[in-house]
Write an enzyme that holds these catalytic residues in place. Structure first.
Site, PDB file in Angstrom:
ATOM      1  N   ASP A 133       0.852  -1.189   0.000  1.00  0.00           N
ATOM      2  CA  ASP A 133       0.000   0.000   0.000  1.00  0.00           C
ATOM      3  C   ASP A 133       0.884   1.233   0.000  1.00  0.00           C
ATOM      4  O   ASP A 133       1.966   1.214   0.600  1.00  0.00           O
ATOM      5  CB  ASP A 133      -0.887  -0.018   1.273  1.00  0.00           C
ATOM      6  CG  ASP A 133      -2.164   0.767   1.102  1.00  0.00           C
ATOM      7  OD1 ASP A 133      -2.072   1.989   0.853  1.00  0.00           O
ATOM      8  OD2 ASP A 133      -3.248   0.171   1.207  1.00  0.00           O
ATOM      9  N   SER A 178     -16.870  -2.314  -9.953  1.00  0.00           N
ATOM     10  CA  SER A 178     -17.977  -1.677  -9.235  1.00  0.00           C
ATOM     11  C   SER A 178     -19.259  -1.747 -10.050  1.00  0.00           C
ATOM     12  O   SER A 178     -19.233  -1.729 -11.286  1.00  0.00           O
ATOM     13  CB  SER A 178     -17.591  -0.221  -8.989  1.00  0.00           C
ATOM     14  OG  SER A 178     -18.724   0.528  -8.653  1.00  0.00           O
ATOM     15  N   THR A 234     -21.001   0.541 -10.490  1.00  0.00           N
ATOM     16  CA  THR A 234     -21.102   1.815 -11.189  1.00  0.00           C
ATOM     17  C   THR A 234     -21.037   1.596 -12.713  1.00  0.00           C
ATOM     18  O   THR A 234     -21.542   2.411 -13.472  1.00  0.00           O
ATOM     19  CB  THR A 234     -20.009   2.801 -10.708  1.00  0.00           C
ATOM     20  OG1 THR A 234     -20.226   4.054 -11.326  1.00  0.00           O
ATOM     21  CG2 THR A 234     -18.614   2.353 -11.049  1.00  0.00           C
ATOM     22  N   TYR A 241     -13.756   8.427 -12.434  1.00  0.00           N
ATOM     23  CA  TYR A 241     -13.592   7.266 -11.546  1.00  0.00           C
ATOM     24  C   TYR A 241     -14.282   6.044 -12.146  1.00  0.00           C
ATOM     25  O   TYR A 241     -13.688   4.975 -12.298  1.00  0.00           O
ATOM     26  CB  TYR A 241     -14.165   7.575 -10.146  1.00  0.00           C
ATOM     27  CG  TYR A 241     -14.466   6.311  -9.362  1.00  0.00           C
ATOM     28  CD1 TYR A 241     -13.443   5.588  -8.779  1.00  0.00           C
ATOM     29  CD2 TYR A 241     -15.782   5.825  -9.267  1.00  0.00           C
ATOM     30  CE1 TYR A 241     -13.712   4.405  -8.105  1.00  0.00           C
ATOM     31  CE2 TYR A 241     -16.060   4.648  -8.599  1.00  0.00           C
ATOM     32  CZ  TYR A 241     -15.021   3.939  -8.017  1.00  0.00           C
ATOM     33  OH  TYR A 241     -15.297   2.766  -7.374  1.00  0.00           O
ATOM     34  N   LYS A 255     -12.898   2.204 -13.873  1.00  0.00           N
ATOM     35  CA  LYS A 255     -13.331   0.831 -13.572  1.00  0.00           C
ATOM     36  C   LYS A 255     -13.639   0.096 -14.871  1.00  0.00           C
ATOM     37  O   LYS A 255     -13.267  -1.070 -15.061  1.00  0.00           O
ATOM     38  CB  LYS A 255     -14.560   0.836 -12.648  1.00  0.00           C
ATOM     39  CG  LYS A 255     -14.266   1.326 -11.245  1.00  0.00           C
ATOM     40  CD  LYS A 255     -13.347   0.364 -10.493  1.00  0.00           C
ATOM     41  CE  LYS A 255     -12.920   0.876  -9.139  1.00  0.00           C
ATOM     42  NZ  LYS A 255     -11.782   0.159  -8.565  1.00  0.00           N
ATOM     43  N   PHE A 283     -21.425  -3.985  -5.172  1.00  0.00           N
ATOM     44  CA  PHE A 283     -22.531  -3.039  -5.029  1.00  0.00           C
ATOM     45  C   PHE A 283     -22.125  -2.035  -3.926  1.00  0.00           C
ATOM     46  O   PHE A 283     -21.084  -1.425  -4.059  1.00  0.00           O
ATOM     47  CB  PHE A 283     -23.851  -3.805  -4.885  1.00  0.00           C
ATOM     48  CG  PHE A 283     -24.266  -4.283  -6.274  1.00  0.00           C
ATOM     49  CD1 PHE A 283     -23.531  -5.280  -6.929  1.00  0.00           C
ATOM     50  CD2 PHE A 283     -25.264  -3.646  -6.973  1.00  0.00           C
ATOM     51  CE1 PHE A 283     -23.807  -5.638  -8.244  1.00  0.00           C
ATOM     52  CE2 PHE A 283     -25.558  -4.006  -8.295  1.00  0.00           C
ATOM     53  CZ  PHE A 283     -24.828  -4.999  -8.919  1.00  0.00           C
ATOM     54  N   ARG A 343     -30.417   0.992  -3.011  1.00  0.00           N
ATOM     55  CA  ARG A 343     -29.119   0.395  -3.303  1.00  0.00           C
ATOM     56  C   ARG A 343     -29.079  -1.016  -2.721  1.00  0.00           C
ATOM     57  O   ARG A 343     -29.920  -1.393  -1.905  1.00  0.00           O
ATOM     58  CB  ARG A 343     -27.982   1.196  -2.630  1.00  0.00           C
ATOM     59  CG  ARG A 343     -27.801   2.609  -3.138  1.00  0.00           C
ATOM     60  CD  ARG A 343     -27.194   2.631  -4.535  1.00  0.00           C
ATOM     61  NE  ARG A 343     -26.947   3.999  -4.988  1.00  0.00           N
ATOM     62  CZ  ARG A 343     -27.858   4.756  -5.614  1.00  0.00           C
ATOM     63  NH1 ARG A 343     -29.076   4.302  -5.853  1.00  0.00           N
ATOM     64  NH2 ARG A 343     -27.546   5.976  -6.015  1.00  0.00           N
TER      65      ARG A 343
HETATM   66  N1  UDP Z   1     -26.667   9.523   0.341  1.00  0.00           N
HETATM   67  C1  UDP Z   1     -27.373  10.455   1.091  1.00  0.00           C
HETATM   68  N2  UDP Z   1     -26.666  11.278   1.929  1.00  0.00           N
HETATM   69  C2  UDP Z   1     -25.315  11.227   2.062  1.00  0.00           C
HETATM   70  C3  UDP Z   1     -24.598  10.252   1.294  1.00  0.00           C
HETATM   71  C4  UDP Z   1     -25.307   9.441   0.446  1.00  0.00           C
HETATM   72  O1  UDP Z   1     -28.594  10.547   0.993  1.00  0.00           O
HETATM   73  O2  UDP Z   1     -24.732  12.012   2.828  1.00  0.00           O
HETATM   74  C5  UDP Z   1     -27.405   8.617  -0.549  1.00  0.00           C
HETATM   75  C6  UDP Z   1     -27.017   8.741  -2.014  1.00  0.00           C
HETATM   76  O3  UDP Z   1     -27.789   9.743  -2.621  1.00  0.00           O
HETATM   77  C7  UDP Z   1     -27.325   7.339  -2.534  1.00  0.00           C
HETATM   78  C8  UDP Z   1     -27.069   6.434  -1.334  1.00  0.00           C
HETATM   79  O4  UDP Z   1     -27.077   7.291  -0.194  1.00  0.00           O
HETATM   80  O5  UDP Z   1     -28.697   7.242  -2.865  1.00  0.00           O
HETATM   81  C9  UDP Z   1     -25.726   5.720  -1.391  1.00  0.00           C
HETATM   82  O6  UDP Z   1     -24.716   6.665  -1.621  1.00  0.00           O
HETATM   83  P1  UDP Z   1     -23.167   6.325  -1.494  1.00  0.00           P
HETATM   84  O7  UDP Z   1     -22.404   7.583  -1.798  1.00  0.00           O
HETATM   85  O8  UDP Z   1     -22.901   5.681  -0.179  1.00  0.00           O
HETATM   86  O9  UDP Z   1     -22.922   5.209  -2.606  1.00  0.00           O
HETATM   87  P2  UDP Z   1     -23.198   5.235  -4.199  1.00  0.00           P
HETATM   88  O10 UDP Z   1     -24.413   4.383  -4.403  1.00  0.00           O
HETATM   89  O11 UDP Z   1     -23.371   6.654  -4.622  1.00  0.00           O
HETATM   90  O12 UDP Z   1     -21.979   4.593  -4.755  1.00  0.00           O
END
Ligand code: UDP
Length: 346
Positions: A33, A127, A129, A152, A156, A185, A238
């Protein structure tokens, strides 16, 4: 078992949990790391959990090709799990060159050295994503990838393609690379020991660290981004996957590669629970299991968020014999225990 696994980015959140599971499964591990986004807290926690003081640790940057090559000379590596990458979506939009340079060159260096040193099994941490805003749910591994909405996310997708192409090009050669991409996820939670977990620097971007920091009083109020989505309660859905379950998926994938169980030389697996959970449901579950009230308010949607995504994990269930086991409640209790653990150290 005398197989050695190199864990790049092994001192971070996911890497440290994976290191624990690999050691508990009997594998030898080399952790490497550059410590750009973590301190030694988690690596020290790994040593405590496993009772092992002798885990090889190399402080190095995977963008340094010579250092990566030295690593492959110094150790006989049977498989690499590659985590070493930047991961902040917003920062990647502001600094694309930093993200492309780091995330691509580190992975290219790993593949080049792995191949030059007689071939290797390579597990890439990808991811969900890559699926963008899916047309149908849940998503399977054959659901189409969507154009990335951030540098980002693009790294990926590009790294998946680099791995696929390298596997194809090296097949049957002396420097053969076999590859698995795991599409995570939403990894959340912490080790049940309370000794390792997520250590976000600054204001957390992710939901669960923001929740736990709000609960402990580091943040005043959680903003729930959007309550007008076309979902049952209006907040995004999610697939939250427990970090220990996720770590175990890596052990299954590594064993699959090392035991010669792969059906193709390059495989992709979704790592999720198959269970959609909304932001509001997650907040409610956190309050209930930990017996507290969270200060939250509804805020406008966050740019770039997809409405809903969750996995069809059937492939990983069937082919790798892996299944998510922990409940959201167990996971959120562990996340809270970890937050209290680190608060006690400050
Ligand atoms: N989220 C939220 N408030 C926060 C951070 C995240 O409402 O302060 C919501 C965000 O809009 C999404 C979910 O939580 O619907 C998961 O977000 P995260 O950033 O953890 O992961 P992502 O799915 O974006 O990779």
């Amino acid at each position: 078992m005398d197989k050695t696994i190199l864990v790049s980015g092994g001192a971070g959140f996911i890497g440290s949990h994976v290191t624990v599971e690999l050691i508990e499964a009997g594998y030898g591990v080399v952790v490497a790391d550059n410590m750009s986004n973590c301190d030694m807290t988690c690596f020290e926690g790994v040593k405590k959990i496993t009772g092992r003081d002798d885990i090889p640790f190399v402080k190095m940057d995977f963008c340094d090709a010579a250092a990566v090559d030295r690593l492959f000379s110094d150790y006989r590596i049977d498989a690499v799990i590659h985590f070493a990458a930047y991961k902040a979506v917003g920062e990647s939009v502001a600094q694309p060159v930093k993200y492309y340079k780091n995330n691509l060159s580190s992975f290219l260096n790993v593949l080049e050295s792995a191949s030059a040193h007689g071939g290797c099994n390579v597990l890439f941490s990808s991811s969900a994503t890559v699926y963008g805003e899916p047309d149908t749910l849940p998503v399977t591994e054959t659901s189409p990838r969507q154009p990335a909405t951030s540098p980002y996310g693009n790294t990926k997708q590009i790294c998946e393609d680099i791995l696929r192409d390298t596997v194809k090009a090296t097949a049957g050669s002396e420097g053969e690379i076999k590859g698995i991409a795991l599409r995570y996820f939403n990894p959340i939670g912490a080790h049940p020991s309370g000794l390792i977990g997520e250590l976000p620097r600054g204001v957390p971007n992710n939901l669960v660290p923001f929740i736990t920091q709000t609960a402990i009083g580091k943040r005043e109020c959680l903003s729930i981004f959007g309550n007008d989505y076309p979902t049952p309660d209006g907040t995004c859905q999610r697939d939250y996957i427990d970090i220990v379950d996720l770590a175990k998926a890596h052990v299954c994938a590594v064993s699959r590669m090392l035991d010669g169980d792969m059906e193709e030389d390059y495989e992709i697996f979704n790592i999720g629970t198959g269970r959609p959970v909304s932001v509001l449901e997650l907040v409610n579950a956190f309050e209930k299991v930990n017996g507290l009230k969270l200060n939250y308010r509804f805020a406008p949607r966050r740019e770039g968020d997809v409405t809903a995504i969750w996995a069809d994990p059937a492939e990983a269930n069937k082919k790798m014999g892996w299944k998510a086991e922990r409940t959201v409640e167990e996971t959120l209790a562990a996340a809270w225990a970890w937050e209290k653990h680190i608060a006690g150290q400050e």
